[in-house]
Design a protein around this motif. Structure first.
Motif, mmCIF file in Angstrom:
data_model
loop_
_atom_site.group_PDB
_atom_site.id
_atom_site.type_symbol
_atom_site.label_atom_id
_atom_site.label_comp_id
_atom_site.label_asym_id
_atom_site.label_seq_id
_atom_site.Cartn_x
_atom_site.Cartn_y
_atom_site.Cartn_z
ATOM 1 N N VAL A 86 0.832 -1.010 0.006
ATOM 2 C CA VAL A 86 -0.041 -0.001 -0.290
ATOM 3 C C VAL A 86 0.997 1.241 -0.134
ATOM 4 O O VAL A 86 1.638 1.490 0.858
ATOM 5 C CB VAL A 86 -0.912 0.016 1.482
ATOM 6 C CG1 VAL A 86 -1.941 1.183 1.198
ATOM 7 C CG2 VAL A 86 -1.908 -1.174 1.277
ATOM 8 N N GLN A 87 0.572 2.125 -1.034
ATOM 9 C CA GLN A 87 1.378 3.197 -1.226
ATOM 10 C C GLN A 87 0.750 4.536 -0.488
ATOM 11 O O GLN A 87 1.306 5.460 0.023
ATOM 12 C CB GLN A 87 1.530 3.652 -2.595
ATOM 13 C CG GLN A 87 2.346 2.640 -3.255
ATOM 14 C CD GLN A 87 3.685 2.196 -2.549
ATOM 15 O OE1 GLN A 87 4.575 3.249 -2.327
ATOM 16 N NE2 GLN A 87 4.026 0.924 -2.342
ATOM 17 N N SER A 88 -0.604 4.546 -0.566
ATOM 18 C CA SER A 88 -1.519 5.669 0.293
ATOM 19 C C SER A 88 -2.962 4.859 0.355
ATOM 20 O O SER A 88 -3.337 4.126 -0.063
ATOM 21 C CB SER A 88 -1.766 6.757 -0.758
ATOM 22 O OG SER A 88 -2.415 6.537 -1.972
ATOM 23 N N GLU A 89 -3.477 5.960 1.434
ATOM 24 C CA GLU A 89 -4.722 5.514 1.433
ATOM 25 C C GLU A 89 -5.947 6.646 1.891
ATOM 26 O O GLU A 89 -5.185 7.873 2.101
ATOM 27 C CB GLU A 89 -5.017 4.569 3.071
ATOM 28 C CG GLU A 89 -4.711 5.253 4.251
ATOM 29 C CD GLU A 89 -4.643 4.461 5.470
ATOM 30 O OE1 GLU A 89 -5.491 3.464 5.501
ATOM 31 O OE2 GLU A 89 -4.527 5.106 6.474
ATOM 32 N N SER A 90 -6.946 6.680 1.792
ATOM 33 C CA SER A 90 -8.126 7.845 1.859
ATOM 34 C C SER A 90 -9.470 7.188 2.331
ATOM 35 O O SER A 90 -9.556 5.852 2.356
ATOM 36 C CB SER A 90 -8.199 8.545 0.415
ATOM 37 O OG SER A 90 -8.324 7.781 -0.583
ATOM 38 N N ALA A 91 -10.483 8.165 2.084
ATOM 39 C CA ALA A 91 -11.725 7.635 2.689
ATOM 40 C C ALA A 91 -11.607 6.829 3.896
ATOM 41 O O ALA A 91 -12.298 5.700 3.923
ATOM 42 C CB ALA A 91 -12.374 6.906 1.494
ATOM 43 N N ASP A 92 -10.972 7.505 4.956
ATOM 44 C CA ASP A 92 -11.130 6.413 6.317
ATOM 45 C C ASP A 92 -10.076 5.405 6.345
ATOM 46 O O ASP A 92 -10.583 4.234 6.829
ATOM 47 C CB ASP A 92 -12.406 6.444 7.150
ATOM 48 C CG ASP A 92 -12.809 7.899 7.367
ATOM 49 O OD1 ASP A 92 -12.058 8.804 7.802
ATOM 50 O OD2 ASP A 92 -14.009 8.130 7.199
ATOM 51 N N GLY A 93 -9.390 5.117 5.067
ATOM 52 C CA GLY A 93 -8.805 3.970 4.896
ATOM 53 C C GLY A 93 -9.528 2.840 4.024
ATOM 54 O O GLY A 93 -9.070 1.626 3.978
ATOM 55 N N ARG A 94 -10.443 3.170 3.569
ATOM 56 C CA ARG A 94 -11.382 2.396 2.743
ATOM 57 C C ARG A 94 -10.930 2.531 1.120
ATOM 58 O O ARG A 94 -11.633 2.019 0.415
ATOM 59 C CB ARG A 94 -12.807 2.546 2.908
ATOM 60 C CG ARG A 94 -13.244 1.913 4.434
ATOM 61 C CD ARG A 94 -14.533 2.102 4.855
ATOM 62 N NE ARG A 94 -14.812 1.471 5.821
ATOM 63 C CZ ARG A 94 -15.855 1.604 6.557
ATOM 64 N NH1 ARG A 94 -17.057 2.057 6.079
ATOM 65 N NH2 ARG A 94 -16.079 0.923 7.656
ATOM 66 N N ALA A 95 -10.117 3.467 0.747
ATOM 67 C CA ALA A 95 -9.658 3.540 -0.593
ATOM 68 C C ALA A 95 -7.936 3.604 -0.284
ATOM 69 O O ALA A 95 -7.384 4.259 0.323
ATOM 70 C CB ALA A 95 -10.151 5.021 -1.177
#
Length: 107
Positions: free
Chosen positions: A64-73
């Motif tokens: 995983v390089q990045s996350e968004s949407a509270d960790g759901r993306a």
């Protein structure tokens, strides 16, 4: 820079990534609702056939390089024995502590 699995925000997504990277099909499926669905590059796929082919029989692995949407993306470097490595995007629909849908595709 890769995000360590134990640093992922959403606990259900974190467990799913751990199951993928461990090659643990049983743990992976236990995180899905019985009627879970998935899509790949915008096309709905047969979930069990896809995960067996693209993840578990081909040694799939997510960095995983990045996350968004509270960790759901997630944006991740995904690799398997069939396709090699590619940058992918993953989006998860989580209800309670189970995934009802996930979508993946090239990022």
């Amino acid at each position: 820079m890769t995000i360590a699995n134990d640093r992922l925000s959403d606990p259900t997504v974190r467990a799913l990534v751990a199951a993928i990277n461990a090659g643990d099909r049983t743990a992976f499926l236990a995180l899905l609702t019985p009627d879970a669905t998935m899509s790949d590059d915008g096309t709905e796929r047969d979930l069990l056939g896809w995960v067996d082919r693209e993840i578990f029989s081909s040694n799939g692995h997510l960095d995983v390089q990045s996350e968004s949407a509270d960790g759901r993306a997630l944006v991740a470097d995904y690799r398997n024995d069939t396709w090699g490595e590619m940058r992918t995007a993953w989006r998860f629909t989580v209800t309670g502590d189970h995934i009802t849908h996930f979508a993946t595709g090239q990022a």
